[in-house]
Write a protein that holds these residues in place. Structure first.
Motif, PDB file in Angstrom:
ATOM      1  N   ASN A  91       0.821  -1.213   0.000  1.00  0.00           N
ATOM      2  CA  ASN A  91       0.000   0.000   0.000  1.00  0.00           C
ATOM      3  C   ASN A  91       0.855   1.263   0.000  1.00  0.00           C
ATOM      4  OD1 ASN A  91      -2.384  -1.443  -0.040  1.00  0.00           O
ATOM      5  ND2 ASN A  91      -2.653  -1.415   2.185  1.00  0.00           N
ATOM      6  N   PHE A  92       1.989   1.206   0.711  1.00  0.00           N
ATOM      7  CA  PHE A  92       2.892   2.357   0.698  1.00  0.00           C
ATOM      8  C   PHE A  92       3.463   2.585  -0.700  1.00  0.00           C
ATOM      9  CE2 PHE A  92       2.850   2.554   5.276  1.00  0.00           C
ATOM     10  CZ  PHE A  92       3.247   3.858   5.553  1.00  0.00           C
ATOM     11  N   ASP A  93       3.850   1.489  -1.354  1.00  0.00           N
ATOM     12  CA  ASP A  93       4.387   1.606  -2.710  1.00  0.00           C
ATOM     13  C   ASP A  93       3.325   2.082  -3.687  1.00  0.00           C
ATOM     14  OD1 ASP A  93       6.780   0.722  -1.727  1.00  0.00           O
ATOM     15  OD2 ASP A  93       6.441  -1.370  -2.293  1.00  0.00           O
ATOM     16  N   LEU A  94       2.095   1.585  -3.499  1.00  0.00           N
ATOM     17  CA  LEU A  94       1.008   1.969  -4.401  1.00  0.00           C
ATOM     18  C   LEU A  94       0.634   3.438  -4.230  1.00  0.00           C
ATOM     19  CD1 LEU A  94      -1.076   0.943  -6.488  1.00  0.00           C
ATOM     20  CD2 LEU A  94      -2.610   0.445  -4.573  1.00  0.00           C
ATOM     21  N   GLY A  95       0.641   3.906  -2.991  1.00  0.00           N
ATOM     22  CA  GLY A  95       0.257   5.295  -2.740  1.00  0.00           C
ATOM     23  C   GLY A  95       1.393   6.285  -2.893  1.00  0.00           C
ATOM     24  N   GLY A  96       2.597   5.786  -3.077  1.00  0.00           N
ATOM     25  CA  GLY A  96       3.740   6.688  -3.238  1.00  0.00           C
ATOM     26  C   GLY A  96       4.090   7.432  -1.969  1.00  0.00           C
TER      27      GLY A  96
END
Length: 386
Positions: A267-272
């Motif tokens: 989720n961190f990677d997806l949300g930047g």
């Protein structure tokens, strides 16, 4: 037999031979019922806190006839306190000589793994059986407004939950709802819209009864065993799961469970977002944004207790009541098998569908001819000139 010994026998002779071999290995199906009272004593003695209930019906000239059996291992009862209060219930048919149904109640641990809570062997999925099962489940899963049940669309489950757990919420499996819509309205698009609407407001990630159905799939082979080997199979499987998961969890040094840690990172990677030292913008710790049910500490405590095997030594007197229609008798009583019988014909191996549920046809890959690249025939039958 024909391949190994060059002997031709009929299907039913082979089936009866298989049943004789199974009785020789696991014990007689009828005699197994009489072993249940002593087995329950030994189970409670080996695993303190275990909840058992045995319900019989008295028949004149016959004696106490088996009706219902309920079992919940003490380690599972203690571990449930550290799990989310979402319980998935389901029933599956037994394939032994005396048929019946296996009712189950399962939860999901913080690592998204199946966590069985209780099982019952009853005569069928009817109002009385489900009500009796949930009444005993009250000692394992206390009633609460935060409690949520998830099940298929069986009417007896709706009736029993509304009567025994009036404060709890009850959710229907999304897949069963979609299949019901497709069956009654003959419209696939409506089923898709039902799924989208159900997921629009997501209270929990458990939207189907797959957790309980997965547990039923684990017991698929054992569901044709006599009653005592079936119950022992359940206990042994739980003992293996608790030991393996406890050892695996101890290896991790993270604060969150392995599965949840992967989801948070994705989720961190997806949300930047900026993830520095496991904090959001260097201020708020990630763990503080995640429910405590998903922490590694809770997962370890959920599997902390050992599930021990049943010994063959004579057990000390343990309080165990057999509830009949009129009286409560001592556990040292001869149990007669139930009146139910397996229906004639070849026993089915596949799961019996719930009301309104349809079986999805498997996708079959079309054969492509290597010569003309067309489907429906092969190289040998191709009419394309060479």
């Amino acid at each position: 037999m024909q391949g190994d010994h060059n002997v031709r026998i009929s299907y039913w002779k082979a089936w009866r031979s298989r049943q004789i071999a199974l009785d020789f290995a696991k014990g007689s199906s009828g005699a197994s019922f009489n072993l249940i009272p002593d087995y329950l004593k030994q189970l409670v003695q080996a695993n303190p806190g275990t909840k058992t209930a045995l319900h019989t019906e008295f028949e004149d000239g016959v004696g106490q006839r088996f009706k219902y059996l309920f079992i919940s291992i003490g380690a599972c009862i203690v571990g449930y306190r550290y799990l989310r209060k979402v319980v998935i219930v389901d029933g599956s048919h037994l394939r032994g000589k005396y048929a019946g149904c296996l009712l189950s109640a399962c939860a999901q641990d913080g690592n998204y793994q199946v966590y069985p809570l209780a099982n019952a062997i009853v005569d069928g999925e009817n109002d009385k059986a489900w009500e009796w099962f949930l009444e005993n489940l009250l000692e394992v899963v206390p009633q609460s407004e935060d409690l949520v049940f998830v099940s298929d669309c069986h009417s007896s489950i709706y009736y029993a939950i509304a009567k025994v757990y009036p404060l709890a919420r009850h959710c229907a499996c999304v897949l069963h709802l979609q299949r019901n819509i497709k069956t009654h309205f003959k419209n696939k698009h409506l089923g898709y819209m039902v799924g989208k609407a159900a997921r629009a407001y997501k209270r929990y990630n458990i939207m189907t009864s797959n957790v309980a159905e997965s547990w039923n799939a684990v017991l698929r082979e054992a569901r044709e065993f006599p009653i005592k080997p079936l119950v022992e199979f359940i206990r042994d499987k739980l003992m293996q799961w608790f030991s393996t998961r406890r050892a695996t969890t101890c290896i991790s040094f993270d604060t969150l469970t392995p599965r949840v840690a992967e989801i948070v990172a994705a989720n961190f990677d997806l949300g930047g977002w900026i993830w520095r030292d496991k904090s959001v913008f260097g201020k708020v710790r990630v763990e503080s944004l995640v429910s405590h049910f998903y922490t590694l500490e809770n997962l370890l405590v959920a599997y902390d207790m050992d599930i021990l095997p049943v010994t063959d030594s004579a057990p000390p007197p343990v309080p165990l009541e057999i509830h009949t229609d009129d009286v409560v008798t001592d556990a040292n009583v001869e149990l007669i098998p139930p009146t139910t019988r397996r229906p004639p014909g070849r026993p089915t191996k596949s799961r019996i569908l719930s009301r309104g549920e349809i079986r999805m046809k498997p996708h079959r890959k079309k054969h492509i001819c290597s010569r003309c690249k067309a489907s429906g025939h092969n190289k040998a039958t191709c009419k394309m000139p060479i």
